[in-house]
Scaffold this motif. Structure first.
Motif, PDB file in Angstrom:
ATOM      1  N   PHE A  97      -0.498   0.268  13.908  1.00  0.00           N
ATOM      2  CA  PHE A  97      -1.734   1.023  14.031  1.00  0.00           C
ATOM      3  C   PHE A  97      -2.909   0.048  14.027  1.00  0.00           C
ATOM      4  N   ASP A  98      -3.700   0.097  15.080  1.00  0.00           N
ATOM      5  CA  ASP A  98      -4.832  -0.814  15.255  1.00  0.00           C
ATOM      6  C   ASP A  98      -6.119  -0.081  14.891  1.00  0.00           C
ATOM      7  N   VAL A  99      -6.816  -0.581  13.886  1.00  0.00           N
ATOM      8  CA  VAL A  99      -8.054   0.062  13.426  1.00  0.00           C
ATOM      9  C   VAL A  99      -9.282  -0.713  13.871  1.00  0.00           C
ATOM     10  N   SER A 100      -9.103  -1.736  14.707  1.00  0.00           N
ATOM     11  CA  SER A 100     -10.244  -2.578  15.071  1.00  0.00           C
ATOM     12  C   SER A 100     -11.258  -1.843  15.942  1.00  0.00           C
ATOM     13  N   GLN A 101     -10.815  -0.782  16.649  1.00  0.00           N
ATOM     14  CA  GLN A 101     -11.734  -0.062  17.522  1.00  0.00           C
ATOM     15  C   GLN A 101     -12.485   1.056  16.788  1.00  0.00           C
ATOM     16  N   LEU A 102     -12.191   1.254  15.518  1.00  0.00           N
ATOM     17  CA  LEU A 102     -12.863   2.312  14.768  1.00  0.00           C
ATOM     18  C   LEU A 102     -14.273   1.876  14.377  1.00  0.00           C
ATOM     19  N   PRO A 103     -15.176   2.837  14.190  1.00  0.00           N
ATOM     20  CA  PRO A 103     -16.517   2.474  13.688  1.00  0.00           C
ATOM     21  C   PRO A 103     -16.428   1.794  12.324  1.00  0.00           C
ATOM     22  N   ARG A 104     -17.457   1.011  12.006  1.00  0.00           N
ATOM     23  CA  ARG A 104     -17.409   0.215  10.780  1.00  0.00           C
ATOM     24  C   ARG A 104     -17.279   1.108   9.536  1.00  0.00           C
ATOM     25  N   GLY A 105     -18.026   2.214   9.489  1.00  0.00           N
ATOM     26  CA  GLY A 105     -17.927   3.090   8.322  1.00  0.00           C
ATOM     27  C   GLY A 105     -16.551   3.705   8.176  1.00  0.00           C
ATOM     28  N   MET A 106     -15.945   4.044   9.316  1.00  0.00           N
ATOM     29  CA  MET A 106     -14.609   4.607   9.275  1.00  0.00           C
ATOM     30  C   MET A 106     -13.589   3.559   8.852  1.00  0.00           C
ATOM     31  N   GLN A 107     -13.781   2.320   9.283  1.00  0.00           N
ATOM     32  CA  GLN A 107     -12.880   1.240   8.864  1.00  0.00           C
ATOM     33  C   GLN A 107     -12.960   1.022   7.353  1.00  0.00           C
ATOM     34  N   ARG A 108     -14.154   1.082   6.798  1.00  0.00           N
ATOM     35  CA  ARG A 108     -14.306   0.866   5.360  1.00  0.00           C
ATOM     36  C   ARG A 108     -13.609   1.966   4.560  1.00  0.00           C
ATOM     37  N   LEU A 109     -13.743   3.201   5.044  1.00  0.00           N
ATOM     38  CA  LEU A 109     -13.042   4.283   4.358  1.00  0.00           C
ATOM     39  C   LEU A 109     -11.531   4.158   4.529  1.00  0.00           C
ATOM     40  N   PHE A 110     -11.123   3.758   5.712  1.00  0.00           N
ATOM     41  CA  PHE A 110      -9.697   3.638   5.983  1.00  0.00           C
ATOM     42  C   PHE A 110      -9.072   2.539   5.137  1.00  0.00           C
ATOM     43  N   SER A 111      -9.845   1.482   4.857  1.00  0.00           N
ATOM     44  CA  SER A 111      -9.296   0.382   4.062  1.00  0.00           C
ATOM     45  C   SER A 111      -9.059   0.770   2.604  1.00  0.00           C
ATOM     46  N   LEU A 112      -9.676   1.851   2.164  1.00  0.00           N
ATOM     47  CA  LEU A 112      -9.463   2.293   0.787  1.00  0.00           C
ATOM     48  C   LEU A 112      -8.127   3.000   0.598  1.00  0.00           C
ATOM     49  N   LEU A 113      -7.514   3.410   1.691  1.00  0.00           N
ATOM     50  CA  LEU A 113      -6.243   4.133   1.592  1.00  0.00           C
ATOM     51  C   LEU A 113      -5.085   3.162   1.477  1.00  0.00           C
ATOM     52  N   PRO A 114      -3.996   3.542   0.818  1.00  0.00           N
ATOM     53  CA  PRO A 114      -2.833   2.647   0.710  1.00  0.00           C
ATOM     54  C   PRO A 114      -2.129   2.488   2.054  1.00  0.00           C
ATOM     55  N   GLU A 115      -1.373   1.415   2.185  1.00  0.00           N
ATOM     56  CA  GLU A 115      -0.653   1.158   3.424  1.00  0.00           C
ATOM     57  C   GLU A 115       0.438   2.196   3.659  1.00  0.00           C
ATOM     58  N   THR A 116       1.118   2.561   2.621  1.00  0.00           N
ATOM     59  CA  THR A 116       2.211   3.532   2.713  1.00  0.00           C
ATOM     60  C   THR A 116       2.015   4.598   1.647  1.00  0.00           C
ATOM     61  N   PRO A 117       2.524   5.787   1.895  1.00  0.00           N
ATOM     62  CA  PRO A 117       2.407   6.834   0.862  1.00  0.00           C
ATOM     63  C   PRO A 117       3.142   6.425  -0.418  1.00  0.00           C
ATOM     64  N   GLN A 118       2.558   6.759  -1.523  1.00  0.00           N
ATOM     65  CA  GLN A 118       3.210   6.454  -2.780  1.00  0.00           C
ATOM     66  C   GLN A 118       4.404   7.368  -3.002  1.00  0.00           C
ATOM     67  N   ALA A 119       5.454   6.775  -3.512  1.00  0.00           N
ATOM     68  CA  ALA A 119       6.655   7.549  -3.801  1.00  0.00           C
ATOM     69  C   ALA A 119       6.376   8.532  -4.930  1.00  0.00           C
ATOM     70  N   PRO A 120       6.959   9.729  -4.871  1.00  0.00           N
ATOM     71  CA  PRO A 120       6.717  10.699  -5.958  1.00  0.00           C
ATOM     72  C   PRO A 120       7.205  10.149  -7.290  1.00  0.00           C
ATOM     73  N   ALA A 121       6.439  10.430  -8.297  1.00  0.00           N
ATOM     74  CA  ALA A 121       6.777   9.928  -9.626  1.00  0.00           C
ATOM     75  C   ALA A 121       8.085  10.535 -10.115  1.00  0.00           C
ATOM     76  N   THR A 122       8.876   9.710 -10.741  1.00  0.00           N
ATOM     77  CA  THR A 122      10.139  10.179 -11.288  1.00  0.00           C
ATOM     78  C   THR A 122       9.861  11.072 -12.487  1.00  0.00           C
ATOM     79  N   PRO A 123      10.379  12.289 -12.469  1.00  0.00           N
ATOM     80  CA  PRO A 123      10.112  13.182 -13.617  1.00  0.00           C
ATOM     81  C   PRO A 123      10.644  12.587 -14.908  1.00  0.00           C
ATOM     82  N   HIS A 124       9.809  12.640 -15.914  1.00  0.00           N
ATOM     83  CA  HIS A 124      10.179  12.078 -17.207  1.00  0.00           C
ATOM     84  C   HIS A 124      11.066  13.065 -17.961  1.00  0.00           C
ATOM     85  N   THR A 125      12.263  12.658 -18.190  1.00  0.00           N
ATOM     86  CA  THR A 125      13.195  13.503 -18.926  1.00  0.00           C
ATOM     87  C   THR A 125      13.075  13.206 -20.412  1.00  0.00           C
TER      88      THR A 125
END
Length: 392
Positions: A97-125
């Motif tokens: 995914f290439d984000v270089s063509q996005l507006p600067r404000g959109m790039q800054r917001l996009f950089s705050l997101l993680p690269e991959t979705p976080q795995a669901p937390a293991t339920p504490h037994t």
């Protein structure tokens, strides 16, 4: 939701960017995600990009996905969320995914997101530990017993000044509480104790008839009611009727900040609120106990005389006076006073520690009833052990 998906270029739009739209088109060795319209929350923005959105461009061996935002109108973080889902969908098909063509404000917001979705937390037994649970319950119970005891000591300490008219207690409050705890409860005390005596006589008569010992129904009803049932049933009635009312009233005063106002003016809560409540129960409970004994004996008398042909009314009354000792009344009289103190103090304690919302008033009343009933039964068991130890 007005979106479009195609393998070709997006269609031309008017200058009024209304509905958000997206389209994927191949461009040489790349794929272009074209977004247009107003990407704001009020415009029903698509939540995510479907996984099959790249099926039409996978044949072109595209290895990168770029975003064309030239026809974008208004946008907010919902567009960034959509692009982040597009990045995840592209990654699942082997594309970057290439984000270089996005507006600067959109790039800054996009950089705050993680690269991959976080795995669901293991339920504490949590394995329940019975020792820890019982220990916490025991400590909490002991803490409440200590708080109620302290409340009782403080009330007893301020009682002489309150009774002399110099401690903040008003005689009008005491008389009002006495009326609520005594004459107003006569009907329910009468009905309950009468039925208890009648049921006890009915059950006893069926069994004693087998042994031609009908007359001993009077002994059974008299001793059981005078020694145990009248005091316990009357205390349970007062715990549900008067104890719940005390807790609800004090919780309401706490929510209306009346307790805070009394403390600001220096009026002691123990003598102004607690003393009339506890003292009224201590005065009326022994009298209600004696009245309950009378009604229980009347219930047993009604069933025995009406059901057993060999028992006369005079014989039943004579046998009752013969069976009941004065010490039984003294024992029940003492229990009723202890029950009254326990019900009054626990109800006031629950009301004082309640929250300040309307729901907390109902919770306090319910807790006062439950604690009062359980406390009465527990105290009666303790009295039974003491009576057996001293030979009463």
């Amino acid at each position: 939701m007005n979106t479009s998906q195609s393998s070709g270029p997006a269609t031309a739009r008017s200058d009024n960017h209304d509905h958000p739209e997206w389209a994927i088109a191949p461009s040489g060795n790349e794929a272009v995600l074209q977004v247009s319209g107003d990407w704001i929350v009020d415009e029903a923005v698509p939540a995510s990009l479907p996984d099959d959105a790249f099926k039409a461009v996978q044949g072109g061996s595209g290895s990168a996905l770029t975003v064309d935002t030239t026809r974008i109108g208004r946008w907010d973080s919902s567009l960034v969320s959509f692009l982040w889902s597009a990045k995840q969908a592209a990654a699942r098909t082997g594309m970057t995914f290439d984000v270089s063509q996005l507006p600067r404000g959109m790039q800054r917001l996009f950089s705050l997101l993680p690269e991959t979705p976080q795995a669901p937390a293991t339920p504490h037994t949590c394995i329940p530990n019975p020792f820890r649970t019982s220990g916490i319950f025991t400590l909490a119970t002991l803490d409440e017993i200590g708080a109620v005891t302290t409340l009782g000591i403080e009330t007893a300490r301020t009682a002489p000044k309150g009774l002399s008219g110099h401690g903040g207690m008003r005689l009008r409050d005491l008389l009002s509480n006495i009326f609520d705890a005594g004459p107003s409860a006569l009907i329910i005390v009468s009905v309950v104790n009468f039925l208890v005596g009648a049921i006890l006589a009915f059950v006893g008569a069926i069994q004693l008839q087998k042994f031609s010992a009908d007359i001993y129904v009077a002994n059974l009803v008299g001793i059981a009611c005078v020694r145990e049932l009248s005091a316990v049933m009357t205390a349970i009635i007062m715990a549900g009727r008067t104890g719940g009312a005390y807790a609800a009233r004090i919780a309401t005063m706490l929510g209306n900040e009346e307790i805070d106002a009394l403390q600001v003016f220096g009026i002691p809560i123990s003598s102004y609120i607690l003393l009339p409540a506890v003292l009224s129960l201590m005065i009326m409970m022994p009298l209600l106990y004696l009245y309950g004994c009378l009604m229980s004996i009347a219930g047993g008398y009604t069933v025995a005389v009406g059901m057993l042909p060999d028992i006369t009314g005079a014989g039943y009354i004579h046998q009752t006076f013969y069976a009941i000792d004065l010490h039984q009344f003294e024992f029940g009289f003492m229990k009723s006073i202890v029950f009254a103190v326990m019900i009054g103090l626990t109800a006031c304690r629950i009301g004082l520690k309640a929250g300040r919302s309307a729901a907390d008033v109902g919770t306090a009343a319910t807790s006062a009833v439950v604690v009062g009933i359980v406390g009465v039964i527990a105290l009666d068991a303790i009295f039974a052990v003491i009576a057996n130890a001293v030979g009463i």
